[in-house]
Structure formats: C-alpha cells, structure tokens
Design a protein around this motif. Structure first.
Motif, PDB file in Angstrom:
ATOM      1  N   SER A 141       0.825  -1.215   0.000  1.00 54.03           N
ATOM      2  CA  SER A 141       0.000   0.000   0.000  1.00 54.03           C
ATOM      3  C   SER A 141       0.852   1.254   0.000  1.00 54.03           C
ATOM      4  CB  SER A 141      -0.927   0.011   1.216  1.00 54.03           C
ATOM      5  OG  SER A 141      -1.771  -1.103   1.199  1.00 54.03           O
ATOM      6  N   CYS A 145       1.052   4.304  -2.658  1.00 50.10           N
ATOM      7  CA  CYS A 145       0.965   5.723  -2.269  1.00 50.10           C
ATOM      8  C   CYS A 145       2.121   6.529  -2.857  1.00 50.10           C
ATOM      9  CB  CYS A 145       0.950   5.850  -0.751  1.00 50.10           C
ATOM     10  SG  CYS A 145      -0.581   5.289   0.003  1.00 50.10           S
ATOM     11  N   CYS A 148       1.218   7.242  -6.384  1.00 53.39           N
ATOM     12  CA  CYS A 148       0.107   8.200  -6.487  1.00 53.39           C
ATOM     13  C   CYS A 148       0.487   9.589  -5.994  1.00 53.39           C
ATOM     14  CB  CYS A 148      -1.094   7.697  -5.697  1.00 53.39           C
ATOM     15  SG  CYS A 148      -1.846   6.243  -6.408  1.00 53.39           S
ATOM     16  N   CYS A 150       1.287  10.703  -2.944  1.00 54.05           N
ATOM     17  CA  CYS A 150       0.648  11.091  -1.695  1.00 54.05           C
ATOM     18  C   CYS A 150       1.693  11.651  -0.737  1.00 54.05           C
ATOM     19  CB  CYS A 150      -0.033   9.884  -1.055  1.00 54.05           C
ATOM     20  SG  CYS A 150      -1.392   9.220  -2.004  1.00 54.05           S
TER      21      CYS A 150
END
Length: 170
Positions: A141, A145, A148, A150
């Motif tokens: 995860s 991230c 993406c 983040c």
C-alpha cells in the motif's frame, strides 16, 4: 475416508514418537512466517523514507515497485513454506527409525498432503504468518501511495509572491 483416518492416526503416533521431527517441522514453518514479516517490515520502512520523510525522491519509483512486489510476496511466503516443510518432515520420518515399516509412495503423498494443509493453518496462525500478511499489505500500500504522489511525494509548488496593486496608503 478409512485411509485418511489411518493416516491421521499414524500422524498422531508420529508426533509422539518423533517429537524432534515435528519440532523441526514447526521451526521450518516459523522461518517462512518470520521471513515474510521481516521482508514486509523492511519494505515498510524503506517506502516510508520517500513517502513520509520526503528523502530519496529520485529513487522513489524503484522503491515503490519493489515494495509492491515484495509486499505481495511476503503475504504468500508462509503459504509457500508449508509444502516445503511438509516434504522435509515426511522424508525425514519415512527414512528414519520413526516409521519402522517405511513408507510407500502413496503414504508419503498422503502424509505430505496432510502436513501441507495443516502447515498452512499453523504457519499463518502460530508461525507469524499473520504478521507477514499485515506488513506485506502495508508495504504494498505504501508503494502504491508513492506512485500516487501522496504525502511528501507531492510536487512542491513554489510559494506565490504577493503582488500589491495600487498605491500604498499614507
């Protein structure tokens, strides 16, 4: 069903007669669970460096790819280890004094199947496989991230300068 009952009874007899073989079997299961947990932990920490600290942004994409792949692999390491540990335990039992009559190929296969199924349950519950699942999912995860953008992976926007329009009030 009768054959499975006899094999289960002989398996319980083996557990009592060959306690050291069963301990080695459990240790083999434990190794794969702990290894999965350690790989997950290493890649959680590694992916946290660019994601949470903002450091090593140049190497963020390879870190993300490795975190996703290794995180998923860490979840399945205890599952991979169960048949490996079962094969080793069965060959040790059949080739040693634990099983005095020796094992036929059918018995070896049946014992391997039983220990593999049993091993998956033991590896995920008592062999820290649950930890490998948790840390593997977190590592994968966090890799996603990173991809993406983040948290600290967001592109830094230069602060806008305030432009004063008009004259200054006196």
């Amino acid at each position: 069903a009768k054959m499975m009952g006899l094999l289960a009874a002989s398996l319980l007899g083996l557990a009592v007669a060959c306690q050291d073989v069963m301990e080695v079997y459990y240790a083999s299961l434990l190794i794969f669970g702990v290894l999965g947990g350690l790989l997950g932990l290493i890649f959680v920490v590694l992916s946290a460096v660019p994601l949470c600290c903002g450091a090593m942004k140049a190497a963020a994409k390879p870190i993300a790819a490795a975190s996703i792949v290794v995180g998923i692999l860490a979840c399945f390491l205890p599952l991979i280890g169960a048949p490996i540990a079962a094969g080793g335990a069965v060959s040790t039992v059949c080739d040693s004094d634990c099983y005095s009559n020796g094992c036929t190929d059918e018995e070896k296969q049946a014992l391997t199947d039983i220990l593999s199924a049993y091993g998956v349950i033991v590896a995920y519950i008592a062999g820290f496989g649950w930890l490998a699942i948790i840390l593997g999912i977190v590592a994968a995860s966090m890799g996603c991230c990173i991809l993406c953008h983040c948290c600290k992976m967001k592109d830094e926007v230069a602060p806008a300068q305030v432009q004063v329009i008009g004259e200054r009030v006196k």
